[in-house]
Write a protein that holds these residues in place. Structure first.
Motif, PDB file in Angstrom:
ATOM      1  N   SER A  50      11.102  39.748  65.107  1.00 26.89           N
ATOM      2  CA  SER A  50       9.983  38.964  64.583  1.00 26.89           C
ATOM      3  C   SER A  50      10.435  37.668  63.919  1.00 26.89           C
ATOM      4  O   SER A  50       9.620  36.965  63.321  1.00 26.89           O
ATOM      5  N   THR A  51      11.735  37.347  64.012  1.00 25.85           N
ATOM      6  CA  THR A  51      12.235  36.068  63.506  1.00 25.85           C
ATOM      7  C   THR A  51      12.862  35.291  64.658  1.00 25.85           C
ATOM      8  O   THR A  51      13.059  35.822  65.744  1.00 25.85           O
ATOM      9  N   ASP A  52      13.218  34.044  64.410  1.00 27.13           N
ATOM     10  CA  ASP A  52      13.727  33.181  65.473  1.00 27.13           C
ATOM     11  C   ASP A  52      15.190  33.450  65.804  1.00 27.13           C
ATOM     12  O   ASP A  52      15.750  32.792  66.678  1.00 27.13           O
ATOM     13  N   GLY A  53      15.815  34.388  65.119  1.00 31.96           N
ATOM     14  CA  GLY A  53      17.210  34.729  65.373  1.00 31.96           C
ATOM     15  C   GLY A  53      17.892  35.118  64.087  1.00 31.96           C
ATOM     16  O   GLY A  53      17.248  35.560  63.124  1.00 31.96           O
ATOM     17  N   LEU A  54      19.202  34.959  64.052  1.00 28.99           N
ATOM     18  CA  LEU A  54      19.999  35.266  62.875  1.00 28.99           C
ATOM     19  C   LEU A  54      20.028  34.046  61.962  1.00 28.99           C
ATOM     20  O   LEU A  54      20.312  32.941  62.406  1.00 28.99           O
ATOM     21  N   PHE A  55      19.740  34.266  60.675  1.00 27.21           N
ATOM     22  CA  PHE A  55      19.746  33.180  59.696  1.00 27.21           C
ATOM     23  C   PHE A  55      20.880  33.385  58.697  1.00 27.21           C
ATOM     24  O   PHE A  55      21.437  34.472  58.575  1.00 27.21           O
ATOM     25  N   THR A  56      21.198  32.309  57.973  1.00 24.44           N
ATOM     26  CA  THR A  56      22.245  32.391  56.956  1.00 24.44           C
ATOM     27  C   THR A  56      21.840  33.285  55.793  1.00 24.44           C
ATOM     28  O   THR A  56      22.685  33.750  55.029  1.00 24.44           O
ATOM     29  N   ALA A  57      20.548  33.515  55.639  1.00 25.98           N
ATOM     30  CA  ALA A  57      20.000  34.445  54.649  1.00 25.98           C
ATOM     31  C   ALA A  57      18.630  34.864  55.146  1.00 25.98           C
ATOM     32  O   ALA A  57      18.154  34.363  56.176  1.00 25.98           O
ATOM     33  N   ASP A  58      17.992  35.781  54.454  1.00 21.93           N
ATOM     34  CA  ASP A  58      16.667  36.234  54.858  1.00 21.93           C
ATOM     35  C   ASP A  58      15.674  35.104  54.638  1.00 21.93           C
ATOM     36  O   ASP A  58      15.405  34.724  53.477  1.00 21.93           O
TER      37      ASP A  58
ATOM     38  N   PRO B  37      14.096  30.053  51.181  1.00 22.42           N
ATOM     39  CA  PRO B  37      13.559  28.955  52.014  1.00 22.42           C
ATOM     40  C   PRO B  37      14.644  28.024  52.555  1.00 22.42           C
ATOM     41  O   PRO B  37      14.375  27.254  53.484  1.00 22.42           O
ATOM     42  N   SER B  38      15.863  28.091  52.006  1.00 19.28           N
ATOM     43  CA  SER B  38      16.939  27.234  52.499  1.00 19.28           C
ATOM     44  C   SER B  38      17.729  27.889  53.626  1.00 19.28           C
ATOM     45  O   SER B  38      18.695  27.298  54.124  1.00 19.28           O
ATOM     46  N   ALA B  39      17.332  29.077  54.025  1.00 25.42           N
ATOM     47  CA  ALA B  39      18.052  29.791  55.095  1.00 25.42           C
ATOM     48  C   ALA B  39      17.990  28.996  56.390  1.00 25.42           C
ATOM     49  O   ALA B  39      16.954  28.430  56.739  1.00 25.42           O
ATOM     50  N   ARG B  40      19.131  28.926  57.088  1.00 28.47           N
ATOM     51  CA  ARG B  40      19.217  28.166  58.330  1.00 28.47           C
ATOM     52  C   ARG B  40      19.518  29.093  59.511  1.00 28.47           C
ATOM     53  O   ARG B  40      20.237  30.079  59.365  1.00 28.47           O
ATOM     54  N   LEU B  41      18.951  28.755  60.668  1.00 35.91           N
ATOM     55  CA  LEU B  41      19.214  29.521  61.887  1.00 35.91           C
ATOM     56  C   LEU B  41      20.669  29.325  62.306  1.00 35.91           C
ATOM     57  O   LEU B  41      21.199  28.214  62.274  1.00 35.91           O
ATOM     58  N   VAL B  42      21.296  30.427  62.703  1.00 34.28           N
ATOM     59  CA  VAL B  42      22.652  30.380  63.249  1.00 34.28           C
ATOM     60  C   VAL B  42      22.518  30.414  64.772  1.00 34.28           C
ATOM     61  O   VAL B  42      22.183  31.455  65.333  1.00 34.28           O
ATOM     62  N   PRO B  43      22.729  29.299  65.473  1.00 30.49           N
ATOM     63  CA  PRO B  43      22.455  29.263  66.911  1.00 30.49           C
ATOM     64  C   PRO B  43      23.512  29.954  67.759  1.00 30.49           C
ATOM     65  O   PRO B  43      23.210  30.386  68.873  1.00 30.49           O
ATOM     66  N   LEU B  44      24.742  30.056  67.255  1.00 26.85           N
ATOM     67  CA  LEU B  44      25.829  30.598  68.059  1.00 26.85           C
ATOM     68  C   LEU B  44      26.773  31.390  67.171  1.00 26.85           C
ATOM     69  O   LEU B  44      27.155  30.927  66.089  1.00 26.85           O
ATOM     70  N   VAL B  45      27.155  32.581  67.643  1.00 27.49           N
ATOM     71  CA  VAL B  45      28.127  33.418  66.923  1.00 27.49           C
ATOM     72  C   VAL B  45      29.252  33.761  67.882  1.00 27.49           C
ATOM     73  O   VAL B  45      29.042  34.448  68.876  1.00 27.49           O
ATOM     74  N   GLU B  46      30.437  33.234  67.576  1.00 29.28           N
ATOM     75  CA  GLU B  46      31.622  33.554  68.367  1.00 29.28           C
ATOM     76  C   GLU B  46      32.639  34.357  67.567  1.00 29.28           C
ATOM     77  O   GLU B  46      33.532  34.968  68.145  1.00 29.28           O
ATOM     78  N   ASP B  47      32.502  34.355  66.245  1.00 34.06           N
ATOM     79  CA  ASP B  47      33.420  35.063  65.363  1.00 34.06           C
ATOM     80  C   ASP B  47      32.616  35.996  64.466  1.00 34.06           C
ATOM     81  O   ASP B  47      31.971  35.556  63.511  1.00 34.06           O
ATOM     82  N   PHE B  48      32.639  37.281  64.780  1.00 36.35           N
ATOM     83  CA  PHE B  48      31.843  38.241  64.015  1.00 36.35           C
ATOM     84  C   PHE B  48      32.364  38.399  62.590  1.00 36.35           C
ATOM     85  O   PHE B  48      31.594  38.696  61.674  1.00 36.35           O
ATOM     86  N   GLU B  49      33.659  38.209  62.383  1.00 35.29           N
ATOM     87  CA  GLU B  49      34.210  38.347  61.038  1.00 35.29           C
ATOM     88  C   GLU B  49      33.652  37.278  60.105  1.00 35.29           C
ATOM     89  O   GLU B  49      33.497  37.508  58.904  1.00 35.29           O
ATOM     90  N   ALA B  50      33.327  36.109  60.650  1.00 34.59           N
ATOM     91  CA  ALA B  50      32.785  35.028  59.824  1.00 34.59           C
ATOM     92  C   ALA B  50      31.391  35.358  59.296  1.00 34.59           C
ATOM     93  O   ALA B  50      30.927  34.740  58.330  1.00 34.59           O
ATOM     94  N   LEU B  51      30.723  36.341  59.906  1.00 30.20           N
ATOM     95  CA  LEU B  51      29.376  36.699  59.464  1.00 30.20           C
ATOM     96  C   LEU B  51      29.385  37.424  58.125  1.00 30.20           C
ATOM     97  O   LEU B  51      28.335  37.617  57.516  1.00 30.20           O
ATOM     98  N   GLY B  52      30.576  37.824  57.667  1.00 31.71           N
ATOM     99  CA  GLY B  52      30.657  38.519  56.381  1.00 31.71           C
ATOM    100  C   GLY B  52      30.161  37.668  55.229  1.00 31.71           C
ATOM    101  O   GLY B  52      29.752  38.199  54.192  1.00 31.71           O
ATOM    102  N   ALA B  53      30.189  36.348  55.377  1.00 37.34           N
ATOM    103  CA  ALA B  53      29.728  35.459  54.310  1.00 37.34           C
ATOM    104  C   ALA B  53      28.209  35.330  54.277  1.00 37.34           C
ATOM    105  O   ALA B  53      27.655  34.785  53.314  1.00 37.34           O
TER     106      ALA B  53
END
Length: 363
Positions: free
Chosen positions: A167-175, A180-196
Motif C-alpha cells: 500500500s506504499t510506493d516502495g521502501l522508504f528511508t523511514a515510515d 514526513p521527511s521519509a524518502r523513497l529508496v529506488p534501488l537496493v543493491e546492498d542489503f547490509e546498508a539497509l540496517g541504517a
C-alpha cells in the motif's frame, strides 16, 4: 524463462472493513492477463483470506487465537478465490486455487511435488492463485506472512521476477506515515546498508506483514538470481512497469546465484531443529575452504535433532551456516571432538562427516 510472481498483501486486497478492493483487483488481473496473453507465465500469491473472513463475520480487529484465525480464513478463502477466478476468467485466463503450508515447502518431497504441480499448471497455461492454507496451519509452522511464501514460490519455480505489491510506493528511508521527511529508496543493491533505515515489521488491522518482511523476501529472491520489486499495488500499470524494467517502486536487482536449488531450499525453507557449535578452525574451514564438517571440529550440540534434520552450525554468537546432520544429537554427543577414525571405532556405521559439504550452506 520462469513466471512473473505477483504477490498482493491484505491491505490492497481488502479495505478496512474486509471487503475486496474491486478496482485494485481488477487492474491487477488486467495486467496479469496482458502478461499471460504476451506468452509469459504468471503466478499470483495473495493474502486476504482472513481479512475477507473478518469482513463477512463483522470482526473489527484481526483475531489473535490460532483457531479464530483458521476459522476466519475458512470463511474468507473461497470467496477470495472466487473474485480472482471471475476477474481472470472474463479476461480469458483459466485459474487454479493452490493452498500451501510451511510443511509443503520445508519437506523436500513435498517441495518437489509442489513444484511439479505448479509447473504442470503453467504448462497448461493456467494461472495459479496461491495462498497459505491458514485453515490447517498452526502457529508453529505458519509462514507468518505471504511475502516469505511468495519468495519461496519464486525460488521454487525459477521465476523471471518477483513483484511485491503493497500500500506504499516502495521502501522508504523511514515510515512515511510517521516521518514526513521519509524518502523513497529506488534501488537496493546492498542489503547490509539497509540496517541504517527504519524498516519496521509493522502490521495493519487486517494484515500480518510489514516492509521488513518484504525486504527479507527480496533478499531471498535476489540470492537465487531473481530480481524483485516492491511497489504500490493501488497504482494501475505498476506491474507492467516493473516487468519492463521502468523506474517504479523499489527495485532489487538479481544477484549472481551462488547456490543450487537444493541449497536454496536448505537455506531458506528447511527449518533448523538444533545447533552444532564448532571451534574456530572448523568455522574457518567451512567459510573459506568449502569443506565438510567432521566430528573433531565440534565442541557442543543441542536441540534434540535426529539424523537427517537441519541444524544451525554456530561459532560463538555467530551462525556460520546450516546443514543436514548425518548424526542424531545423542550420537554426535558421543563423538564430538574425536578424529574420524576414533568416531568410526566408537560408532562403526557412523559417517565420516557430521555434515557433508554438499548438504551445507553458509549463512
Amino acid at each position: 524463462m520462469g513466471p512473473v510472481v505477483i504477490k498482493l498483501g491484505s491491505s490492497i486486497v481488502c479495505d478496512d472493513a474486509g471487503h475486496p478492493r474491486s478496482d485494485v483487483l481488477a487492474h491487477v488481473c488486467d495486467e496479469a492477463a496482458t502478461l499471460h496473453a504476451d506468452g509469459r507465465d504468471v503466478v499470483i500469491v495473495t493474502s486476504g483470506a482472513i481479512a475477507r473472513g473478518m469482513g463477512v463475520l463483522g470482526l473489527r480487529m484481526r483475531p489473535r487465537a490460532i483457531d479464530e484465525l483458521q476459522a476466519a480464513s475458512a470463511v474468507g478463502q473461497g470467496q477470495l478465490y472466487q473474485v480472482y477466478d471471475e476477474l481472470l476468467t472474463v479476461r480469458g485466463v483459466a485459474t487454479a486455487q493452490v493452498l500451501l503450508t510451511f510443511f509443503d515447502i520445508s519437506a523436500r518431497t513435498h517441495y518437489l511435488n509442489a513444484r511439479q504441480t505448479l509447473q504442470r499448471l503453467l504448462d497448461w497455461r493456467v494461472v495459479p492463485v496461491i495462498n497459505e492454507n491458514d485453515t490447517t496451519t498452526t502457529d508453529e509452522i505458519s509462514f507468518g506472512d505471504n511475502d516469505f511464501l511468495a519468495a519461496q514460490v519464486a525460488i521454487l519455480l525459477g521465476a523471471e521476477m518477483l513483484v511485491l505489491l503493497t500500500s506504499t510506493d516502495g521502501l522508504f528511508t523511514a515510515d512515511p506515515r510517521l516521518d514526513p521527511s521519509a524518502r523513497l529508496v529506488p534501488l537496493v543493491e546492498d542489503f547490509e546498508a539497509l540496517g541504517a533505515l527504519d524498516i519496521r515489521q509493522t502490521t495493519s488491522t487486517l494484515g500480518s506483514g510489514g516492509m521488513r518482511s518484504k525486504v527479507v523476501a527480496a533478499e531471498m529472491a535476489t540470492a537465487a538470481g531473481i530480481p524483485a520489486v516492491v511497489a504500490n499495488g493501488r497504482t494501475s500499470g505498476v506491474i507492467a512497469a516493473a516487468v519492463a524494467g521502468e523506474r517504479v517502486g523499489t527495485r532489487f536487482p538479481a544477484r549472481e546465484a551462488a547456490y543450487s536449488s537444493f541449497k536454496l531450499w536448505l537455506k531458506y525453507a528447511k527449518p533448523a531443529h538444533g545447533t552444532i557449535t564448532v571451534d574456530a578452525g572448523a568455522a574457518r574451514a567451512l567459510r573459506d575452504g568449502g569443506t565438510s564438517l567432521l566430528p573433531v571440529g565440534i565442541t557442543a550440540v543441542g536441540g534434540g535433532f535426529d539424523a537427517g534434520d537441519a541444524v544451525d552450525v554456530v561459532h560463538g554468537d555467530e551462525v556460520v551456516g546450516k546443514g543436514i546432520s548425518n548424526y542424531a544429537e545423542a550420537e554426535l554427543r558421543r563423538v564430538l571432538g574425536l578424529k574420524s577414525r576414533q568416531a568410526r571405532d566408537l560408532l562403526p556405521r557412523a559417517s565420516e562427516e557430521a555434515i557433508h559439504r554438499d548438504y551445507f550452506v553458509l549463512a
